[in-house]
Design an enzyme around this catalytic site. Structure first.
Site, PDB file in Angstrom:
ATOM      1  CG  ASN A   1      -2.076   0.877   1.036  1.00 52.57           C
ATOM      2  OD1 ASN A   1      -2.044   2.129   0.717  1.00 52.57           O
ATOM      3  ND2 ASN A   1      -3.481   0.606   1.536  1.00 52.57           N
TER       4      ASN A   1
ATOM      5  CB  SER B   1     -10.865   5.622  -2.956  1.00 50.98           C
ATOM      6  OG  SER B   1      -9.763   4.982  -2.301  1.00 50.98           O
TER       7      SER B   1
ATOM      8  CG  HIS C   1      -9.022  -3.196  -4.380  1.00 52.65           C
ATOM      9  ND1 HIS C   1      -9.713  -2.708  -4.905  1.00 52.65           N
ATOM     10  CD2 HIS C   1      -8.184  -2.653  -3.418  1.00 52.65           C
ATOM     11  CE1 HIS C   1      -9.879  -1.509  -4.248  1.00 52.65           C
ATOM     12  NE2 HIS C   1      -9.107  -1.302  -3.290  1.00 52.65           N
TER      13      HIS C   1
ATOM     14  CG  MET D   1     -24.914   0.597  12.365  1.00 52.18           C
ATOM     15  SD  MET D   1     -25.864  -0.153  13.617  1.00 52.18           S
ATOM     16  CE  MET D   1     -25.958  -1.967  12.654  1.00 52.18           C
TER      17      MET D   1
HETATM   18  O1  LIG Z   1      -9.022   1.631   1.383  1.00 56.17           O
HETATM   19  P1  LIG Z   1      -8.569   2.912   1.784  1.00 56.17           P
HETATM   20  O2  LIG Z   1      -8.490   4.230   0.848  1.00 56.17           O
HETATM   21  O3  LIG Z   1      -6.988   2.834   2.350  1.00 56.17           O
HETATM   22  O4  LIG Z   1      -8.982   3.204   3.259  1.00 56.17           O
HETATM   23  C1  LIG Z   1     -10.307   2.904   3.630  1.00 56.17           C
HETATM   24  O5  LIG Z   1     -10.267   1.604   4.518  1.00 56.17           O
HETATM   25  C2  LIG Z   1      -9.389   1.636   5.601  1.00 56.17           C
HETATM   26  C3  LIG Z   1      -9.534   0.372   6.333  1.00 56.17           C
HETATM   27  O6  LIG Z   1     -10.765  -0.017   6.628  1.00 56.17           O
HETATM   28  C4  LIG Z   1      -9.957   2.896   6.486  1.00 56.17           C
HETATM   29  O7  LIG Z   1      -9.371   2.936   7.556  1.00 56.17           O
HETATM   30  C5  LIG Z   1     -10.508   4.030   5.813  1.00 56.17           C
HETATM   31  O8  LIG Z   1     -11.085   4.907   6.466  1.00 56.17           O
HETATM   32  C6  LIG Z   1     -11.258   3.743   4.546  1.00 56.17           C
HETATM   33  O9  LIG Z   1     -11.563   4.949   3.582  1.00 56.17           O
END
Ligand SMILES: O=P(O)(O)O[C@H]1O[C@H](CO)[C@@H](O)[C@H](O)[C@H]1O
Ligand SMILES: O=P(O)(O)O[C@H]1O[C@H](CO)[C@@H](O)[C@H](O)[C@H]1O
EC number: 2.7.7.12
Lengths: 348, 348
Positions: free
Chosen positions: B76, B160, B165, B315
């Site tokens: 990542n 996003s 994936h 929630m």
């Molecule tokens: O996939 P990203 O963009 O790293 O991030 C997403 O998943 C993460 C893990 O659950 C969360 O902490 C983020 O708030 C969410 O936007």
């Protein structure tokens, strides 16, 4: 390199939940290209003849909301908890356990006008709100073990009605959050002979690192273990165990500090800052006569926004399956809120 | 009147979390006039030269995603957990406790094409996904105490990037959810000499009330204590403790049942059903050599939708401050999913 909590990853402990939180400040630079929310900036008309929370309008139940002039409380037309109903039988299988639930759901309007905020009301009008919260907590607390006053502010928090209001759900059972907190507060009290949250408040007042605002009677902090980016806790300087224990000086000071807190929230991203908030005090009902020295009455604000009026923190995959995580530290969040004006910005 | 769990309010116990849930089936008729979401129905192009998860595209880090043909795993670019960094000192104040956190965050693409779903891939392609999940769990598990594979599907779940994936976050610590589950599974095992989730699966198979789908090796249920409206749990029929323990028969059967489950989810509201999902198995790392007889490997799906592709369950207030609450019963949710076809609807 020396460890710096504003730069380096670490875990923080929440003594109220007996849980850890993952803090990843190095990740704050992450760009965001995901879902954005609708900013809560719309102006609400003062009176809407179709809005059941407005004075004189007929509700789903057929009852007419009276021409109230201050606060107004009525029974929720779609209550999640009913006073009566058939009771489940005790299960003999520990993997399929059912228990009875009884309770009561009320709605409480803060003011007859739909276009007001806590920060635009007069202090005496907010004192009326505080007094009504207390009156309800006291009355419902005679019968119910737990009275949960809470407000969902904004559509982002599932609020379907723009009129300023909160809800009061009372129950014959101690909900999870209350049960766990009660146990952890008790453990600390047994060890130290002092209420955890009183110790916590005085330490925060000394450290001056996470304080958002304070007055003679109350202090608002972003808790050391805050999970939501701009989560805050409202703590009394003079120890009280339940909402009704607050004297008139504390009530007025509470009204004032809530006006400041909500103004700061609204100023941060120039919107009606969405949140869920509510009050926690010692259990009531059958526990009214028990010793509750381990409890400190306090308020909790859980706002979802992270970067702007349209970008929220998603508590999803890792958070749901493993552990809460935040990028922005509690200290930075507190500083950002502290820097905001105490008076709300003027909407166009 | 006799108690009927599909009509009358009650509490249900979650033995994995030692928590109760409020079920209010009488409230299902409540109208919804609050926030609606964007339905996840958009078609994604097969290849997008700007999408860093597509083969041949340059990522934020400057590295180029290779021309992969099956699954593809990389680090990542904005990891919440780093392998190294300055370590916090132990705190001597129990109200301000910090601990060290180290770990690793990876991204895993399921397939080179952006426009595919688990249910539109061939079974052997989904077996590749299962095998890659297992390979990662095994490799990272040599070093880390907990390896969390999870997928956030859909913008509503903070995802996003529309390319299919998941993520894999590994840590030197046992996250909260894992720690609590481990303790509760152990307690049950010590009492009964059998793994809780194995007992649970065989009881659900007998009751046939909450089963969504099953094959020779796996069963998918809406757990008795499910919190999210269409939450499900994927359980093995032959007991295994960790993902890598699955033999080739179990792997292929898992691929098949996931294809069915996701097709059913997508069919329910005719959209790309958003969810967070992930896998839980016995802790790894330093605990690889310890007895883990109390553990059963399983999958968890947490989808947010309630009534349609655009209305989710919030929630919020009561749930955050007091206790989780649901209107639709687990039994009704299971029946609704069971009734869906095993093949995904065709998008226009
Ligand atoms: O996939 P990203 O963009 O790293 O991030 C997403 O998943 C993460 C893990 O659950 C969360 O902490 C983020 O708030 C969410 O936007
Ligand atoms: O205010 P409402 O419409 O009754 O409902 C809202 O708050 C409740 C209590 O937190 C939640 O259970 C609902 O999901 C939410 O939409």
């Amino acid at each position: 390199m020396a460890f710096n909590p504003n730069e380096h990853q670490h875990l923080r402990y929440n003594p109220l939940k007996d849980e850890w939180l993952l803090v990843s400040p190095h990740r704050a630079l992450r760009p965001w290209s995901g879902q954005t929310e609708k900013a809560a900036v719309e102006k609400t008309p003062r009176f809407d003849p179709k809005n059941p929370l407005c004075p004189g309008v007929t509700r789903a139940s057929g009852l007419v909301t009276p021409n109230y002039e201050s606060t107004y409380v009525f029974s929720n037309d779609f209550p999640a908890l009913l006073e009566d109903g058939p009771e489940p039988e005790a299960s003999d299988d520990e993997l399929f356990q059912t228990r009875s639930a009884r309770g009561n759901c009320k709605v409480m309007c803060y003011h007859p006008h739909s276009d007001v905020y806590l920060s635009s009301l007069s202090t005496s009008e907010v004192v009326d709100v505080v007094n009504e919260w207390i009156k309800q907590t006291e009355e419902l607390g005679k019968k119910y073990l737990w009275v949960q006053v809470f407000e969902n502010r904004g559509q982002m928090m599932g609020c379907s009605n723009p009129h300023p209001h909160c809800q009061i759900w009372s129950s014959t059972f101690l909900p999870n959050e209350a049960r766990v907190k009660d146990a952890n507060l008790r453990k600390y009290y047994q060890k130290h002979g002092r209420p955890l949250l009183q110790d916590y408040a005085s330490k925060e007042l000394k450290k001056q690192e996470r304080i958002v605002t304070e007055n003679e009677e109350w202090v608002v902090v972003v808790p050391y273990w805050a999970v939501w980016p701009f989560e805050t806790m409202v703590l009394p300087k003079r120890q009280i165990q339940r909402f009704p224990d607050a004297d008139s000086i504390q009530r007025e000071a509470l009204a004032k500090i809530l006006q400041v807190l909500v103004a700061k929230y609204d100023n941060l991203f120039k919107c009606n800052f969405p949140y869920s908030m509510g009050w926690h005090g010692a259990p009531t009902g059958e526990q009214l006569k028990e010793d509750q020295s381990h409890w400190t009455f306090h308020g909790l604000y859980y706002p979802p926004l992270l970067r702007s009026a349209t970008v929220k923190k998603f508590m999803v995959g890792y958070e749901m399956l493993a552990q809460s995580q935040r990028d922005l530290t509690a200290e930075k969040a507190a500083a950002m809120l502290r820097d905001q004006s105490n008076t709300r910005f003027k909407s166009e």
